[in-house]
Design a protein around this motif. Structure first.
Motif, PDB file in Angstrom:
ATOM      1  N   ILE A 183      -7.341   5.722   2.432  1.00 40.55           N
ATOM      2  CA  ILE A 183      -6.164   6.308   3.080  1.00 40.55           C
ATOM      3  C   ILE A 183      -5.178   5.240   3.538  1.00 40.55           C
ATOM      4  CG2 ILE A 183      -5.371   7.795   4.990  1.00 40.55           C
ATOM      5  CD1 ILE A 183      -7.355   9.232   3.137  1.00 40.55           C
ATOM      6  N   ARG A 184      -3.876   5.490   3.280  1.00 42.08           N
ATOM      7  CA  ARG A 184      -2.836   4.657   3.889  1.00 42.08           C
ATOM      8  C   ARG A 184      -1.997   5.522   4.829  1.00 42.08           C
ATOM      9  NH1 ARG A 184       2.005   1.331   0.820  1.00 42.08           N
ATOM     10  NH2 ARG A 184       3.381   3.044   1.391  1.00 42.08           N
ATOM     11  N   VAL A 185      -1.755   4.989   6.011  1.00 43.96           N
ATOM     12  CA  VAL A 185      -0.836   5.624   6.960  1.00 43.96           C
ATOM     13  C   VAL A 185       0.079   4.538   7.518  1.00 43.96           C
ATOM     14  CG1 VAL A 185      -2.334   7.561   7.660  1.00 43.96           C
ATOM     15  CG2 VAL A 185      -2.553   5.343   8.827  1.00 43.96           C
ATOM     16  N   LEU A 209       2.531  -5.077   4.040  1.00 44.06           N
ATOM     17  CA  LEU A 209       3.572  -5.754   4.795  1.00 44.06           C
ATOM     18  C   LEU A 209       4.904  -5.866   4.060  1.00 44.06           C
ATOM     19  CD1 LEU A 209       3.750  -7.307   7.540  1.00 44.06           C
ATOM     20  CD2 LEU A 209       3.251  -9.397   6.262  1.00 44.06           C
ATOM     21  N   HIS A 210       5.943  -5.308   4.675  1.00 46.21           N
ATOM     22  CA  HIS A 210       7.333  -5.603   4.298  1.00 46.21           C
ATOM     23  C   HIS A 210       7.885  -6.475   5.406  1.00 46.21           C
ATOM     24  CE1 HIS A 210       8.155  -2.567   1.055  1.00 46.21           C
ATOM     25  NE2 HIS A 210       7.033  -2.072   1.554  1.00 46.21           N
ATOM     26  N   ALA A 211       8.664  -7.504   5.043  1.00 44.25           N
ATOM     27  CA  ALA A 211       9.234  -8.376   6.072  1.00 44.25           C
ATOM     28  C   ALA A 211      10.653  -7.925   6.414  1.00 44.25           C
ATOM     29  CB  ALA A 211       9.247  -9.816   5.574  1.00 44.25           C
ATOM     30  N   PRO A 240       1.119  -8.277   1.167  1.00 39.51           N
ATOM     31  CA  PRO A 240       2.583  -8.246   1.121  1.00 39.51           C
ATOM     32  C   PRO A 240       3.079  -7.304   0.021  1.00 39.51           C
ATOM     33  CG  PRO A 240       1.764 -10.503   1.042  1.00 39.51           C
ATOM     34  CD  PRO A 240       0.579  -9.609   0.852  1.00 39.51           C
ATOM     35  N   SER A 241       4.231  -6.724   0.266  1.00 37.93           N
ATOM     36  CA  SER A 241       4.881  -5.894  -0.738  1.00 37.93           C
ATOM     37  C   SER A 241       5.594  -6.781  -1.741  1.00 37.93           C
ATOM     38  CB  SER A 241       5.914  -4.983  -0.060  1.00 37.93           C
ATOM     39  OG  SER A 241       6.725  -4.357  -1.034  1.00 37.93           O
ATOM     40  N   THR A 242       5.490  -6.446  -3.032  1.00 37.76           N
ATOM     41  CA  THR A 242       6.384  -7.070  -4.005  1.00 37.76           C
ATOM     42  C   THR A 242       7.421  -6.039  -4.453  1.00 37.76           C
ATOM     43  OG1 THR A 242       5.047  -6.588  -5.965  1.00 37.76           O
ATOM     44  CG2 THR A 242       4.612  -8.690  -4.839  1.00 37.76           C
TER      45      THR A 242
HETATM   46 ZN    ZN Z   1       5.705  -0.734   0.646  1.00 34.60          ZN
END
Ligand code: ZN
Ligand code: KMH
Length: 277
Positions: free
Chosen positions: A223-225, A48-50, A82-84
């Motif tokens: 896998i990430r998509v 997650l990026h906000a 969440p992304s840092t």
């Molecule tokens: Zn990212």
């Protein structure tokens, strides 16, 4: 090697926009729509990026809180990561804000790289140590984001010095303008550089996504998509939802004899504590 494949959906990103694909989420409702489409299709993790409603990327803690609560309500057992990393140009303090919410997991970027044009994505050694310490303190499982071989080497150096704790989970991100390219040779080389027992997922950016997905499924990877990595489903045709990309991974995995990990199975595979019921 786990038979089960963990699918992560990177639903929003910080660099892609609705001008590029109108389905990129900005508002809370759009985030929920995209997260749910991915979860219903089989994603165990939402990276997650906000953003604010106008699409501006933000690491604001309260915006993350609202997004996480809304996604959790729609997808009760999903792992939210969440992304840092945030967006280029953000300070370390800004980027660390979502960790104050004690998420189960968060991304931990393991090196600096060019990020196209004049952009530099800064992750100094001391920043990585600081981010990792924050995650250890708060019981957050780091996903070690590595865009190049030197990032893996940095992560392993910090493991040896006690700054990053096993079990290790890597995300090998290939095809970024400034990181390693996404050829089969690249993936093989990087996976062979990981220590015994580490788990790994691959994020193939742009056109590298589909070939790297095939390869990683065959190699036992995860896998990430999602829109953060790839906006087009086939060449020239925009993806309709994050779920559409996840559905394709599910089909390919089953053809290759691999089952899809539920969020609770993903927690077990990654060595995370079981979800509090
Ligand atoms: Zn990212
Ligand atoms: N948006 C990139 C600058 C992460 O999420 O940790 C950083 C990124 C990595 O996407």
């Amino acid at each position: 090697m786990s038979n089960k494949v963990i699918i992560t959906a990177a639903i929003s990103g910080a660099e892609v926009t609705q001008e590029m694909n109108p389905m990129v989420p900005y508002t809370v409702e759009e985030y929920v729509r995209e997260a749910k489409s991915a979860y219903d299709a089989g994603a165990a993790i939402i990276h997650l990026h906000a953003r604010w409603d106008d699409g501006t990327p933000t690491q604001d803690r309260e915006r993350f809180r609202v997004l996480i609560d809304a996604i959790q309500e729609a997808c009760p057992d999903v792992i939210i990561q969440p992304s840092t990393g945030g967006a280029t140009g953000m300070t370390a303090e800004e980027r660390l804000q979502p960790t104050e919410l004690n998420p189960e997991m968060a991304s931990l970027d393991c090196g600096t790289l060019n990020f196209g044009g004049d952009e530099i994505f800064v992750n100094t050694e001391n920043m990585i140590i600081e981010f990792s310490a924050r995650m250890i303190e708060r019981g957050i499982k780091p996903e070690l984001e590595c865009f190049d071989k030197s990032h893996i080497d940095m992560a392993l150096r910090l493991v040896r010095r006690g700054h990053i704790h096993p079990p290790l989970h890597f995300n090998i991100v290939l095809g970024v303008n400034g990181g390693a390219t996404g050829t089969p040779r690249d993936l093989l080389f990087l996976v062979e550089s990981l220590p015994e027992g580490a788990t790994w997922t691959v994020s193939g950016v742009g056109r590298t996504q589909l070939p790297l997905t095939f390869m990683a499924l065959a190699m036992g990877g995860h896998i990430r998509v999602g829109f953060e990595d790839n906006l087009q489903y086939t060449r020239g045709v925009n993806g309709e939802s994050n779920g559409q990309f996840v559905e394709r991974v599910v089909r390919l995995a089953r053809e290759l004899g691999r089952d899809i990990a539920t969020p609770d199975e993903a927690r077990e595979i990654l060595g995370m504590p079981a979800r509090k019921q």
